[in-house]
Design a protein around this motif. Structure first.
Motif, PDB file in Angstrom:
ATOM      1  N   THR A   1       0.831  -1.202   0.000  1.00  0.00           N
ATOM      2  CA  THR A   1       0.000   0.000   0.000  1.00  0.00           C
ATOM      3  C   THR A   1       0.868   1.256   0.000  1.00  0.00           C
ATOM      4  O   THR A   1       0.612   2.203  -0.756  1.00  0.00           O
ATOM      5  N   ALA A   2       1.897   1.258   0.821  1.00  0.00           N
ATOM      6  CA  ALA A   2       2.795   2.412   0.890  1.00  0.00           C
ATOM      7  C   ALA A   2       3.520   2.626  -0.441  1.00  0.00           C
ATOM      8  O   ALA A   2       3.647   3.774  -0.907  1.00  0.00           O
ATOM      9  N   ILE A   3       3.966   1.561  -1.071  1.00  0.00           N
ATOM     10  CA  ILE A   3       4.658   1.678  -2.359  1.00  0.00           C
ATOM     11  C   ILE A   3       3.701   2.201  -3.428  1.00  0.00           C
ATOM     12  O   ILE A   3       4.069   3.034  -4.260  1.00  0.00           O
ATOM     13  N   THR A   4       2.458   1.729  -3.406  1.00  0.00           N
ATOM     14  CA  THR A   4       1.466   2.205  -4.369  1.00  0.00           C
ATOM     15  C   THR A   4       1.215   3.699  -4.196  1.00  0.00           C
ATOM     16  O   THR A   4       1.185   4.452  -5.182  1.00  0.00           O
ATOM     17  N   LEU A   5       1.057   4.133  -2.958  1.00  0.00           N
ATOM     18  CA  LEU A   5       0.833   5.557  -2.700  1.00  0.00           C
ATOM     19  C   LEU A   5       2.053   6.392  -3.098  1.00  0.00           C
ATOM     20  O   LEU A   5       1.906   7.492  -3.641  1.00  0.00           O
ATOM     21  N   LEU A   6       3.245   5.881  -2.843  1.00  0.00           N
ATOM     22  CA  LEU A   6       4.460   6.598  -3.229  1.00  0.00           C
ATOM     23  C   LEU A   6       4.568   6.714  -4.747  1.00  0.00           C
ATOM     24  O   LEU A   6       4.867   7.797  -5.269  1.00  0.00           O
ATOM     25  N   ALA A   7       4.312   5.621  -5.463  1.00  0.00           N
ATOM     26  CA  ALA A   7       4.378   5.659  -6.922  1.00  0.00           C
ATOM     27  C   ALA A   7       3.318   6.614  -7.485  1.00  0.00           C
ATOM     28  O   ALA A   7       3.567   7.347  -8.447  1.00  0.00           O
ATOM     29  N   TRP A   8       2.149   6.627  -6.884  1.00  0.00           N
ATOM     30  CA  TRP A   8       1.082   7.522  -7.307  1.00  0.00           C
ATOM     31  C   TRP A   8       1.495   8.978  -7.075  1.00  0.00           C
ATOM     32  O   TRP A   8       1.251   9.846  -7.902  1.00  0.00           O
ATOM     33  N   GLN A   9       2.131   9.243  -5.960  1.00  0.00           N
ATOM     34  CA  GLN A   9       2.588  10.591  -5.635  1.00  0.00           C
ATOM     35  C   GLN A   9       3.688  11.049  -6.594  1.00  0.00           C
ATOM     36  O   GLN A   9       3.780  12.230  -6.924  1.00  0.00           O
ATOM     37  N   LEU A  10       4.518  10.114  -7.043  1.00  0.00           N
ATOM     38  CA  LEU A  10       5.609  10.450  -7.960  1.00  0.00           C
ATOM     39  C   LEU A  10       5.131  10.695  -9.387  1.00  0.00           C
ATOM     40  O   LEU A  10       5.868  11.266 -10.190  1.00  0.00           O
ATOM     41  N   ALA A  11       3.934  10.259  -9.711  1.00  0.00           N
ATOM     42  CA  ALA A  11       3.434  10.344 -11.085  1.00  0.00           C
ATOM     43  C   ALA A  11       3.368  11.795 -11.556  1.00  0.00           C
ATOM     44  O   ALA A  11       2.933  12.673 -10.820  1.00  0.00           O
ATOM     45  N   PRO A  12       3.811  12.029 -12.787  1.00  0.00           N
ATOM     46  CA  PRO A  12       3.743  13.392 -13.331  1.00  0.00           C
ATOM     47  C   PRO A  12       2.296  13.850 -13.444  1.00  0.00           C
ATOM     48  O   PRO A  12       1.409  13.093 -13.812  1.00  0.00           O
ATOM     49  N   GLY A  13       2.059  15.121 -13.129  1.00  0.00           N
ATOM     50  CA  GLY A  13       0.736  15.695 -13.243  1.00  0.00           C
ATOM     51  C   GLY A  13      -0.195  15.341 -12.101  1.00  0.00           C
ATOM     52  O   GLY A  13      -1.376  15.657 -12.143  1.00  0.00           O
ATOM     53  N   HIS A  14       0.327  14.685 -11.079  1.00  0.00           N
ATOM     54  CA  HIS A  14      -0.525  14.299  -9.954  1.00  0.00           C
ATOM     55  C   HIS A  14      -0.954  15.520  -9.139  1.00  0.00           C
ATOM     56  O   HIS A  14      -2.122  15.695  -8.849  1.00  0.00           O
TER      57      HIS A  14
END
Length: 101
Positions: free
Chosen positions: A27-40
Protein backbone atom coordinates in the motif's frame (compact mmCIF):
# COMPACT_ATOMS: atom_id res chain seq x y z
CA UNK A 1 -9.19 -34.39 13.22
CA UNK A 2 -5.74 -33.02 13.86
CA UNK A 3 -4.81 -30.80 16.72
CA UNK A 4 -2.43 -27.94 16.32
CA UNK A 5 0.58 -27.69 18.54
CA UNK A 6 1.75 -24.47 20.15
CA UNK A 7 4.53 -24.25 17.57
CA UNK A 8 2.02 -24.47 14.71
CA UNK A 9 -0.13 -21.75 16.25
CA UNK A 10 2.91 -19.51 16.69
CA UNK A 11 3.97 -20.08 13.08
CA UNK A 12 0.47 -19.30 11.79
CA UNK A 13 0.33 -16.12 13.87
CA UNK A 14 3.79 -15.14 12.59
CA UNK A 15 2.75 -15.82 8.96
CA UNK A 16 -0.36 -13.67 9.36
CA UNK A 17 1.72 -10.85 10.80
CA UNK A 18 4.20 -11.03 7.92
CA UNK A 19 1.36 -10.93 5.37
CA UNK A 20 -0.09 -7.86 7.05
CA UNK A 21 3.32 -6.15 6.95
CA UNK A 22 3.67 -7.05 3.27
CA UNK A 23 0.22 -5.62 2.56
CA UNK A 24 1.13 -2.39 4.36
CA UNK A 25 4.37 -2.16 2.35
CA UNK A 26 2.46 -2.74 -0.90
CA UNK A 27 0.00 0.00 0.00
CA UNK A 28 2.79 2.41 0.89
CA UNK A 29 4.66 1.68 -2.36
CA UNK A 30 1.47 2.21 -4.37
CA UNK A 31 0.83 5.56 -2.70
CA UNK A 32 4.46 6.60 -3.23
CA UNK A 33 4.38 5.66 -6.92
CA UNK A 34 1.08 7.52 -7.31
CA UNK A 35 2.59 10.59 -5.63
CA UNK A 36 5.61 10.45 -7.96
CA UNK A 37 3.43 10.34 -11.09
CA UNK A 38 3.74 13.39 -13.33
CA UNK A 39 0.74 15.69 -13.24
CA UNK A 40 -0.52 14.30 -9.95
CA UNK A 41 -0.31 17.52 -7.97
CA UNK A 42 -0.66 21.15 -9.01
CA UNK A 43 3.08 21.30 -9.58
CA UNK A 44 4.61 20.08 -12.80
CA UNK A 45 6.84 17.05 -12.63
CA UNK A 46 9.21 16.20 -15.41
CA UNK A 47 9.40 12.57 -16.44
CA UNK A 48 13.16 12.17 -16.25
CA UNK A 49 15.39 9.12 -16.01
CA UNK A 50 15.59 9.16 -12.22
CA UNK A 51 11.82 9.10 -11.89
CA UNK A 52 11.51 6.28 -14.41
CA UNK A 53 14.09 4.20 -12.56
CA UNK A 54 12.35 4.89 -9.23
CA UNK A 55 8.96 3.76 -10.54
CA UNK A 56 10.42 0.63 -12.14
CA UNK A 57 12.26 -0.29 -8.93
CA UNK A 58 9.06 0.24 -6.95
CA UNK A 59 7.26 -2.06 -9.40
CA UNK A 60 9.97 -4.68 -8.98
CA UNK A 61 9.67 -4.52 -5.20
CA UNK A 62 5.88 -4.80 -5.38
CA UNK A 63 6.08 -7.84 -7.67
CA UNK A 64 8.58 -9.53 -5.40
CA UNK A 65 6.42 -8.93 -2.32
CA UNK A 66 3.35 -10.29 -4.08
CA UNK A 67 5.12 -13.39 -5.35
CA UNK A 68 6.96 -14.04 -2.10
CA UNK A 69 4.15 -13.44 0.40
CA UNK A 70 0.85 -13.84 -1.42
CA UNK A 71 1.79 -16.70 -3.74
CA UNK A 72 3.44 -18.60 -0.87
CA UNK A 73 6.89 -18.77 -2.45
CA UNK A 74 8.46 -17.98 0.93
CA UNK A 75 7.75 -21.60 1.96
CA UNK A 76 8.94 -23.02 -1.38
CA UNK A 77 12.28 -24.70 -2.05
CA UNK A 78 15.30 -22.45 -2.49
CA UNK A 79 15.61 -23.20 -6.21
CA UNK A 80 12.11 -21.81 -6.78
CA UNK A 81 12.86 -18.66 -4.78
CA UNK A 82 16.01 -18.07 -6.82
CA UNK A 83 14.17 -18.78 -10.07
CA UNK A 84 11.37 -16.32 -9.33
CA UNK A 85 13.83 -13.62 -8.22
CA UNK A 86 15.91 -14.13 -11.38
CA UNK A 87 12.79 -14.04 -13.56
CA UNK A 88 11.66 -10.80 -11.91
CA UNK A 89 15.07 -9.20 -12.36
CA UNK A 90 15.21 -10.14 -16.06
CA UNK A 91 11.67 -8.90 -16.71
CA UNK A 92 12.07 -5.57 -14.91
CA UNK A 93 15.55 -4.88 -16.30
CA UNK A 94 14.14 -5.55 -19.77
CA UNK A 95 11.21 -3.17 -19.13
CA UNK A 96 13.60 -0.51 -17.91
CA UNK A 97 15.94 -0.98 -20.86
CA UNK A 98 13.07 -0.76 -23.35
CA UNK A 99 11.69 2.36 -21.73
CA UNK A 100 15.06 4.11 -21.53
CA UNK A 101 16.05 3.12 -25.06
Amino acid sequence: MTTRTATDKTRIRHDKRIIIYAWIALTAITLLAWQLAPGHADTTTRLDTGLIIAVVVLGLIKCRLIIRYFMEIRHAPTWLKITTDTWLAVIWITVLAIYLY
